[in-house]
Scaffold this motif. Structure first.
Motif, PDB file in Angstrom:
ATOM      1  N   LEU A 105      34.655 -65.019 118.341  1.00 54.02           N
ATOM      2  CA  LEU A 105      34.833 -64.020 117.294  1.00 54.02           C
ATOM      3  C   LEU A 105      34.267 -64.541 115.973  1.00 54.02           C
ATOM      4  O   LEU A 105      34.519 -65.682 115.598  1.00 54.02           O
ATOM      5  N   ILE A 106      33.507 -63.688 115.321  1.00 53.32           N
ATOM      6  CA  ILE A 106      33.099 -63.942 113.934  1.00 53.32           C
ATOM      7  C   ILE A 106      33.930 -62.984 113.084  1.00 53.32           C
ATOM      8  O   ILE A 106      33.844 -61.767 113.252  1.00 53.32           O
ATOM      9  N   ALA A 107      34.786 -63.538 112.239  1.00 56.01           N
ATOM     10  CA  ALA A 107      35.648 -62.697 111.397  1.00 56.01           C
ATOM     11  C   ALA A 107      35.135 -62.715 109.966  1.00 56.01           C
ATOM     12  O   ALA A 107      34.656 -63.730 109.474  1.00 56.01           O
ATOM     13  N   CYS A 108      35.259 -61.572 109.314  1.00 54.51           N
ATOM     14  CA  CYS A 108      34.796 -61.443 107.932  1.00 54.51           C
ATOM     15  C   CYS A 108      35.930 -61.817 106.973  1.00 54.51           C
ATOM     16  O   CYS A 108      37.062 -61.365 107.140  1.00 54.51           O
ATOM     17  N   VAL A 109      35.609 -62.661 106.010  1.00 55.85           N
ATOM     18  CA  VAL A 109      36.583 -63.074 104.997  1.00 55.85           C
ATOM     19  C   VAL A 109      35.944 -62.981 103.617  1.00 55.85           C
ATOM     20  O   VAL A 109      34.720 -63.020 103.486  1.00 55.85           O
ATOM     21  N   THR A 110      36.793 -62.878 102.608  1.00 54.43           N
ATOM     22  CA  THR A 110      36.286 -62.778 101.237  1.00 54.43           C
ATOM     23  C   THR A 110      36.855 -63.871 100.342  1.00 54.43           C
ATOM     24  O   THR A 110      36.131 -64.510  99.600  1.00 54.43           O
ATOM     25  N   ALA A 115      39.996 -67.106 104.246  1.00 51.25           N
ATOM     26  CA  ALA A 115      39.195 -68.061 105.027  1.00 51.25           C
ATOM     27  C   ALA A 115      40.095 -69.112 105.680  1.00 51.25           C
ATOM     28  O   ALA A 115      39.932 -69.438 106.859  1.00 51.25           O
ATOM     29  N   TYR A 116      41.061 -69.615 104.931  1.00 45.93           N
ATOM     30  CA  TYR A 116      41.963 -70.641 105.471  1.00 45.93           C
ATOM     31  C   TYR A 116      42.857 -70.069 106.566  1.00 45.93           C
ATOM     32  O   TYR A 116      43.063 -70.705 107.609  1.00 45.93           O
ATOM     33  N   GLU A 117      43.380 -68.858 106.346  1.00 40.65           N
ATOM     34  CA  GLU A 117      44.242 -68.221 107.348  1.00 40.65           C
ATOM     35  C   GLU A 117      43.468 -67.978 108.648  1.00 40.65           C
ATOM     36  O   GLU A 117      43.987 -68.176 109.745  1.00 40.65           O
ATOM     37  N   ALA A 118      42.214 -67.557 108.523  1.00 41.57           N
ATOM     38  CA  ALA A 118      41.368 -67.317 109.706  1.00 41.57           C
ATOM     39  C   ALA A 118      41.076 -68.635 110.417  1.00 41.57           C
ATOM     40  O   ALA A 118      41.109 -68.719 111.641  1.00 41.57           O
ATOM     41  N   TRP A 119      40.807 -69.670 109.647  1.00 43.08           N
ATOM     42  CA  TRP A 119      40.510 -70.991 110.224  1.00 43.08           C
ATOM     43  C   TRP A 119      41.716 -71.504 111.028  1.00 43.08           C
ATOM     44  O   TRP A 119      41.551 -72.071 112.106  1.00 43.08           O
ATOM     45  N   LYS A 120      42.927 -71.249 110.508  1.00 46.56           N
ATOM     46  CA  LYS A 120      44.142 -71.707 111.195  1.00 46.56           C
ATOM     47  C   LYS A 120      44.304 -71.060 112.579  1.00 46.56           C
ATOM     48  O   LYS A 120      44.920 -71.636 113.462  1.00 46.56           O
ATOM     49  N   THR A 121      43.743 -69.870 112.759  1.00 49.91           N
ATOM     50  CA  THR A 121      43.824 -69.202 114.066  1.00 49.91           C
ATOM     51  C   THR A 121      42.661 -69.619 114.983  1.00 49.91           C
ATOM     52  O   THR A 121      42.504 -69.082 116.063  1.00 49.91           O
ATOM     53  N   ARG A 122      41.846 -70.564 114.506  1.00 46.63           N
ATOM     54  CA  ARG A 122      40.713 -71.116 115.267  1.00 46.63           C
ATOM     55  C   ARG A 122      39.565 -70.138 115.468  1.00 46.63           C
ATOM     56  O   ARG A 122      38.850 -70.211 116.462  1.00 46.63           O
ATOM     57  N   PRO A 124      36.034 -69.377 115.204  1.00 46.59           N
ATOM     58  CA  PRO A 124      35.006 -70.415 115.124  1.00 46.59           C
ATOM     59  C   PRO A 124      33.967 -70.264 114.012  1.00 46.59           C
ATOM     60  O   PRO A 124      33.368 -71.231 113.587  1.00 46.59           O
ATOM     61  N   LEU A 125      33.764 -69.024 113.529  1.00 41.39           N
ATOM     62  CA  LEU A 125      32.769 -68.807 112.473  1.00 41.39           C
ATOM     63  C   LEU A 125      33.255 -67.701 111.548  1.00 41.39           C
ATOM     64  O   LEU A 125      33.657 -66.630 112.003  1.00 41.39           O
ATOM     65  N   LEU A 126      33.227 -67.975 110.254  1.00 38.17           N
ATOM     66  CA  LEU A 126      33.718 -67.027 109.255  1.00 38.17           C
ATOM     67  C   LEU A 126      32.555 -66.458 108.459  1.00 38.17           C
ATOM     68  O   LEU A 126      31.785 -67.199 107.855  1.00 38.17           O
ATOM     69  N   LYS A 127      32.432 -65.147 108.487  1.00 37.08           N
ATOM     70  CA  LYS A 127      31.365 -64.478 107.732  1.00 37.08           C
ATOM     71  C   LYS A 127      31.907 -64.140 106.343  1.00 37.08           C
ATOM     72  O   LYS A 127      32.821 -63.318 106.213  1.00 37.08           O
ATOM     73  N   VAL A 128      31.376 -64.788 105.329  1.00 31.95           N
ATOM     74  CA  VAL A 128      31.800 -64.512 103.956  1.00 31.95           C
ATOM     75  C   VAL A 128      30.980 -63.330 103.448  1.00 31.95           C
ATOM     76  O   VAL A 128      29.755 -63.398 103.355  1.00 31.95           O
ATOM     77  N   TYR A 129      31.683 -62.237 103.136  1.00 28.36           N
ATOM     78  CA  TYR A 129      31.012 -61.003 102.734  1.00 28.36           C
ATOM     79  C   TYR A 129      31.829 -60.307 101.656  1.00 28.36           C
ATOM     80  O   TYR A 129      33.051 -60.293 101.742  1.00 28.36           O
ATOM     81  N   PRO A 130      31.201 -59.740 100.630  1.00 29.96           N
ATOM     82  CA  PRO A 130      29.766 -59.716 100.317  1.00 29.96           C
ATOM     83  C   PRO A 130      29.372 -60.913  99.442  1.00 29.96           C
ATOM     84  O   PRO A 130      29.717 -60.971  98.261  1.00 29.96           O
ATOM     85  N   THR A 131      28.664 -61.857 100.011  1.00 30.21           N
ATOM     86  CA  THR A 131      28.388 -63.129  99.337  1.00 30.21           C
ATOM     87  C   THR A 131      27.687 -62.959  97.981  1.00 30.21           C
ATOM     88  O   THR A 131      28.107 -63.557  96.995  1.00 30.21           O
ATOM     89  N   ALA A 132      26.632 -62.166  97.938  1.00 33.98           N
ATOM     90  CA  ALA A 132      25.871 -62.019  96.685  1.00 33.98           C
ATOM     91  C   ALA A 132      26.772 -61.480  95.570  1.00 33.98           C
ATOM     92  O   ALA A 132      26.762 -61.989  94.448  1.00 33.98           O
ATOM     93  N   ALA A 133      27.580 -60.482  95.885  1.00 30.98           N
ATOM     94  CA  ALA A 133      28.470 -59.877  94.884  1.00 30.98           C
ATOM     95  C   ALA A 133      29.579 -60.833  94.444  1.00 30.98           C
ATOM     96  O   ALA A 133      30.079 -60.750  93.320  1.00 30.98           O
ATOM     97  N   PRO A 148      35.865 -78.347 103.273  1.00 35.07           N
ATOM     98  CA  PRO A 148      34.567 -78.607 103.910  1.00 35.07           C
ATOM     99  C   PRO A 148      34.573 -78.427 105.430  1.00 35.07           C
ATOM    100  O   PRO A 148      33.518 -78.407 106.057  1.00 35.07           O
ATOM    101  N   PHE A 149      35.767 -78.277 105.993  1.00 38.07           N
ATOM    102  CA  PHE A 149      35.906 -78.120 107.448  1.00 38.07           C
ATOM    103  C   PHE A 149      35.615 -76.686 107.906  1.00 38.07           C
ATOM    104  O   PHE A 149      35.534 -76.412 109.094  1.00 38.07           O
ATOM    105  N   LEU A 150      35.462 -75.744 106.978  1.00 35.00           N
ATOM    106  CA  LEU A 150      35.207 -74.347 107.343  1.00 35.00           C
ATOM    107  C   LEU A 150      33.785 -74.156 107.870  1.00 35.00           C
ATOM    108  O   LEU A 150      32.838 -74.698 107.310  1.00 35.00           O
ATOM    109  N   ASN A 151      33.654 -73.377 108.937  1.00 29.05           N
ATOM    110  CA  ASN A 151      32.329 -72.969 109.420  1.00 29.05           C
ATOM    111  C   ASN A 151      32.029 -71.606 108.811  1.00 29.05           C
ATOM    112  O   ASN A 151      32.600 -70.594 109.202  1.00 29.05           O
TER     113      ASN A 151
END
Length: 203
Positions: A105-110, A115-122, A124-133, A148-151
């Motif tokens: 699963l790739i989950a979207c975080v802002t 991001a930390y809560e998603a990482w705790k559920t393992r 594997p990849l966090l999509k940071v959106y909307p990055t530019a904004a 630094p452990f976040l993917n």
């Protein structure tokens, strides 16, 4: 299996996101990217016809089903040949489906908290959106400095020429949407894909 697919995205560094309501257009756009050397593509579930596109493209490349927010969408995507689920939100239902079906699963975080809560559920990849904004490359750096452990995959209105700076900032990959295919012929999409792959050599 899950780790291998996420590793594949990290090795590619480029993660194209195709959003089209026309299945044939989505297929042709994806094929143009694949011809340029792209190995993983996200096809957004805009309507039910996109499952046909997933089925077609999954025969020649790794397909992530994008925009998945319901269990029904997840099931149809997996049946159609998707090897990755990508959700525009972070929700425990998707995490459970990912674990049950053994599909990454790739989950979207802002925010950092999301991001930390998603990482705790393992996830594997966090999509940071909307990055530019959110602040662009600096936001990715700021997010990763204490964690630094976040993917992380940066995504959201990123220009092609900006991709290397996001990789330098610590993003494992960069999601690119309209910049890769909008107002472009299929040949131009292939050429852009080749250019990006060449540009990322050495990163």
């Amino acid at each position: 299996m899950q780790e291998n697919l996420i590793k594949k995205i990290a090795e590619e560094k480029i993660y194209p996101i195709i959003r089209s309501s026309n299945a044939q257009d989505a297929i042709d756009t994806a094929k143009a990217m694949i011809e340029g050397g792209i190995k993983v593509v996200e096809l957004n579930i805009v309507n039910d016809s996109i499952y046909e596109a997933i089925n077609e493209i999954s025969k020649i490349a790794t397909v992530a089903a994008g925009g998945v927010i319901t269990g029904q969408q997840a099931a149809k995507s997996i049946e159609s040949g998707a090897k990755i689920l990508s959700s525009p939100i972070f929700q425990m239902n998707m995490v459970k489906i990912s674990k049950d079906k053994k599909i990454p699963l790739i989950a979207c975080v802002t925010t950092p908290n999301e991001a930390y809560e998603a990482w705790k559920t393992r996830v594997p990849l966090l999509k940071v959106y909307p990055t530019a904004a959110l602040g662009g490359r600096l936001y990715i750096e700021d997010l990763l400095r204490p964690m630094p452990f976040l993917n992380i995959m940066a995504s959201g209105n990123i220009k092609i020429e900006e991709i290397p700076e996001y990789i330098k900032a610590g993003a494992k990959a960069v999601g690119i949407g309209r910049a890769l295919y909008e107002n472009s012929s299929y040949k131009e999409i292939t050429d852009k894909s080749k250019k990006i792959i060449e540009m990322l050599k050495g990163y």
